[in-house]
Design an enzyme around this catalytic site. Structure first.
Site, short mmCIF file in Angstrom:
data_model
loop_
_atom_site.label_atom_id
_atom_site.label_comp_id
_atom_site.label_asym_id
_atom_site.label_seq_id
_atom_site.Cartn_x
_atom_site.Cartn_y
_atom_site.Cartn_z
N GLN A 44 -4.86 -2.01 9.67
CA GLN A 44 -4.70 -3.31 9.01
C GLN A 44 -5.28 -4.42 9.89
O GLN A 44 -5.00 -4.50 11.08
CB GLN A 44 -3.22 -3.57 8.71
CG GLN A 44 -2.96 -4.79 7.86
CD GLN A 44 -3.52 -4.71 6.45
OE1 GLN A 44 -3.58 -3.65 5.84
NE2 GLN A 44 -3.96 -5.84 5.91
N LYS B 140 0.85 -1.21 0.00
CA LYS B 140 0.00 0.00 0.00
C LYS B 140 0.88 1.25 0.00
O LYS B 140 0.63 2.20 -0.74
CB LYS B 140 -0.94 -0.02 1.23
CG LYS B 140 -2.04 -1.05 1.10
CD LYS B 140 -2.79 -1.32 2.41
CE LYS B 140 -3.77 -2.48 2.21
NZ LYS B 140 -4.48 -2.88 3.43
N ASP C 19 -11.45 2.31 4.14
CA ASP C 19 -11.70 0.87 4.03
C ASP C 19 -13.20 0.58 3.86
O ASP C 19 -13.58 -0.51 3.45
CB ASP C 19 -11.24 0.16 5.31
CG ASP C 19 -9.92 -0.58 5.14
OD1 ASP C 19 -9.61 -1.00 4.02
OD2 ASP C 19 -9.22 -0.74 6.16
N1 GUN Z 1 -6.93 -7.26 5.90
C1 GUN Z 1 -7.24 -7.97 4.78
N2 GUN Z 1 -7.86 -7.18 3.88
C2 GUN Z 1 -7.92 -5.95 4.44
C3 GUN Z 1 -8.45 -4.70 3.96
O1 GUN Z 1 -9.00 -4.57 2.87
N3 GUN Z 1 -8.31 -3.66 4.82
C4 GUN Z 1 -7.73 -3.80 6.05
N4 GUN Z 1 -7.67 -2.71 6.83
N5 GUN Z 1 -7.25 -4.93 6.51
C5 GUN Z 1 -7.35 -6.00 5.69
#
Ligand code: GUN
Length: 289
Positions: A96, A52, A119
């Site tokens: 995350q 990211k 998100d």
């Molecule tokens: N863990 C797995 N996929 C995601 C996501 O799309 N966002 C976040 N914050 N954590 C994740």
């Protein structure tokens, strides 16, 4: 023999447009900024967070990373989120997942300002998606829809089967496909006769995280197959779909890796820039009143 849906290439194309939008914002004095919080040392999460940050840097989006050991208390984490909520230079906040066991993800997500919840996990954004109101749409479902649309095949009236019912993927992707007028079925670990249901799918979306769960005999000839599953087995990423034989049956299929993964990250950047655009709009509306 089907065609491979190249998520990496589609993400690259989308990111060119996202970069232009980010550049236009910067020209108006707003630098889009994403805050990423990582708690603990889960290697997969570390990898996602790195990806990211790398993509954000390519697009000229500021990405601030807050990394904590798994001993972080919930009060400390909530304090950090509240501080980021108050910071006008921050447009997106991402925590995350999964979090270490002593941290309640529901409490943590609820603490994020819904206007910065890029998100799309906050109950306000989840409710907005359910009721057709504007809000942030979760990144993976948004990426899946873009992949399906990239085939050019119609969605309205088609049978869409989603395997998996998580808040992150299964439920929101089912709502997005419903909004596109597909006839949607959600299957899960307690579903009886899974294969008979998936065989009806014109669009099959697998989001379970169980390598090889979907075998070729469970796929309708000519279907669009989107594989959201991503598990690492003996150092290799594997999806929910038994890819080789499934490619023979499907019209279109996403690979793992290189399918949904890059699209999730592109959509996170899209949501972050959208949030910055909204912040600029709100600022200019206040300014003119
Ligand atoms: N863990 C797995 N996929 C995601 C996501 O799309 N966002 C976040 N914050 N954590 C994740």
């Amino acid at each position: 023999m089907g065609q491979i849906l190249d998520g990496k290439a589609l993400a690259q194309t989308l990111c060119e447009d996202i970069k232009k939008r980010a550049d236009a914002l910067k020209a108006q004095g707003v630098a889009p900024k994403l805050a990423v919080i990582l708690v603990g040392e889960d290697p997969a999460s570390q990898l996602y967070v790195r990806s990211k940050g790398k993509r954000a840097a390519e697009l000229g989006i500021l990405a601030e990373q807050y990394t904590y050991t798994a001993t972080l208390s919930e009060a400390e984490l909530l304090d950090r989120i509240r501080q980021l909520n108050r910071d006008d230079t921050v447009h997106g906040i991402l925590v995350q997942l999964p979090l270490p066991g002593h941290l309640d993800p529901d409490q943590v997500i609820a603490c994020i300002d819904p206007h910065k919840d890029v998100d799309g996990f906050h109950p306000q954004n989840a409710g907005a998606l359910l009721s057709g109101q504007p809000g942030f749409v979760p990144c993976t479902p948004k990426g899946v829809l873009a992949l399906v649309k990239s085939t050019g095949l119609p969605i309205a009236g088609k049978r869409c089967v989603v395997v998996g019912r998580s808040n992150i993927v299964g439920k929101p992707v089912a709502l997005l496909m419903l909004k596109e007028d597909a006839t949607v079925t959600i299957c899960h670990s307690r579903t009886e006769g899974l294969g008979a249901i998936t065989r009806e799918a014109d669009i099959l979306i697998a989001a379970v995280g169980k390598a090889g769960l979907i075998t070729a005999d469970m796929i309708k000839e000519g279907a669009i197959v989107i594989d959201v599953g991503q598990v690492r087995i003996q150092g290799k990423w594997q999806g929910d779909v038994d890819f080789g034989p499934a490619l023979e049956k499907a019209a279109y299929i996403t690979p793992v890796p290189g399918g949904v993964g890059p699209m999730t990250i592109a959509m996170l950047m899209d949501n972050t820039v959208e949030s910055a655009q909204r912040a600029l709009q709100a600022r200019s509306q206040h300014g003119s009143n």
